[in-house]
Design an enzyme around this catalytic site. Structure first.
Site, mmCIF file in Angstrom:
data_model
loop_
_atom_site.group_PDB
_atom_site.id
_atom_site.type_symbol
_atom_site.label_atom_id
_atom_site.label_comp_id
_atom_site.label_asym_id
_atom_site.label_seq_id
_atom_site.Cartn_x
_atom_site.Cartn_y
_atom_site.Cartn_z
ATOM 1 N N TYR A 22 0.856 -1.242 0.001
ATOM 2 C CA TYR A 22 0.078 -0.126 -0.051
ATOM 3 C C TYR A 22 0.886 1.229 -0.236
ATOM 4 C CZ TYR A 22 -3.659 -3.481 1.114
ATOM 5 O OH TYR A 22 -4.337 -4.371 1.240
ATOM 6 N N HIS A 81 -15.126 -7.535 -0.095
ATOM 7 C CA HIS A 81 -15.183 -8.766 -0.608
ATOM 8 C C HIS A 81 -16.438 -9.673 -0.188
ATOM 9 C CE1 HIS A 81 -11.197 -7.702 -1.998
ATOM 10 N NE2 HIS A 81 -10.805 -7.365 -1.131
ATOM 11 N N HIS A 101 -9.417 0.745 -5.101
ATOM 12 C CA HIS A 101 -8.342 -0.187 -4.186
ATOM 13 C C HIS A 101 -7.222 0.381 -4.703
ATOM 14 C CE1 HIS A 101 -11.712 -2.638 -3.322
ATOM 15 N NE2 HIS A 101 -12.145 -2.514 -4.628
ATOM 16 N N ARG A 112 -9.559 -11.958 -2.913
ATOM 17 C CA ARG A 112 -9.610 -10.686 -3.111
ATOM 18 C C ARG A 112 -10.202 -10.484 -4.842
ATOM 19 N NH1 ARG A 112 -6.849 -7.952 1.069
ATOM 20 N NH2 ARG A 112 -5.260 -9.334 1.820
HETATM 21 C C1 DQA Z 1 -7.723 -2.726 -0.475
HETATM 22 C C2 DQA Z 1 -7.818 -4.223 -1.180
HETATM 23 C C3 DQA Z 1 -8.418 -4.956 -0.229
HETATM 24 O O1 DQA Z 1 -8.556 -6.460 -0.707
HETATM 25 C C4 DQA Z 1 -7.949 -5.005 1.112
HETATM 26 O O2 DQA Z 1 -8.537 -5.703 2.279
HETATM 27 C C5 DQA Z 1 -7.608 -3.666 1.683
HETATM 28 C C6 DQA Z 1 -7.214 -2.358 0.794
HETATM 29 C C7 DQA Z 1 -7.079 -1.793 -1.528
HETATM 30 O O3 DQA Z 1 -6.965 -0.441 -1.473
HETATM 31 O O4 DQA Z 1 -6.035 -2.224 -2.211
HETATM 32 O O5 DQA Z 1 -7.809 -3.414 2.700
HETATM 33 O O6 DQA Z 1 -9.310 -2.326 -0.785
#
Ligand code: DQA
Length: 142
Positions: A22, A81, A101, A112
């Site tokens: 992230y 999800h 995302h 995911r």
């Molecule tokens: C997310 C992707 C999701 O799978 C994950 O649970 C997150 C962040 C993303 O920003 O990439 O918490 O939403």
């Protein structure tokens, strides 16, 4: 345009958790980037983050009942999800919602790859880090 950017569960830890996935920018820093982007485009933007599913549902209801926003960007985190409650809330309101995302969810774990929200969202953006929020805003403006 009046926009609301919503972040769900665990996204308050952005910049501090799983930095390889992230990135290192905090949610506050990302929100500052979004604010600057919106200002440059003549748009207004508010932010909301919660780790609590019902608070996100309440915020969607409030936005709808108060006719407060022209568009919403939603990164629901893991709620994406499996939250039928968020899905129903998005379906209940007539404000366009863009799903965003930061990571490319399709290049990650199998669970995911499924979003129960996409079907009721206007569009979906993933994989561009903080840029996913900006791309979602561009999409809503169009
Ligand atoms: C997310 C992707 C999701 O799978 C994950 O649970 C997150 C962040 C993303 O920003 O990439 O918490 O939403």
């Amino acid at each position: 345009m009046k926009l609301l950017v919503m972040n769900g569960v665990n996204l308050n830890l952005t910049g501090k958790r799983e930095k390889g996935v992230y990135g290192t920018a905090t949610l506050e820093e990302i929100n500052a980037q979004i604010t600057a982007f919106c200002k440059a485009n003549g748009d207004q933007v508010d932010f909301f983050q919660s780790n609590i599913e019902g608070e996100l549902v309440n915020k969607l209801h409030e936005a709808f009942l108060n006719r407060a926003y022209d568009g919403i960007v939603l990164n629901a985190g893991a709620f994406t999800h499996y939250s039928y409650a968020l899905r129903d809330a998005i379906a209940a309101i007539d404000i366009p919602v863009a799903e965003a995302h930061m990571s490319n969810v399709h290049a990650r774990e199998e669970f995911r790859h499924t979003s129960v929200l996409s079907e009721v969202c206007k569009g979906v953006v993933c994989g561009f880090g903080a840029g996913s929020y900006l791309a979602a805003i561009v999409g809503l403006k169009h």
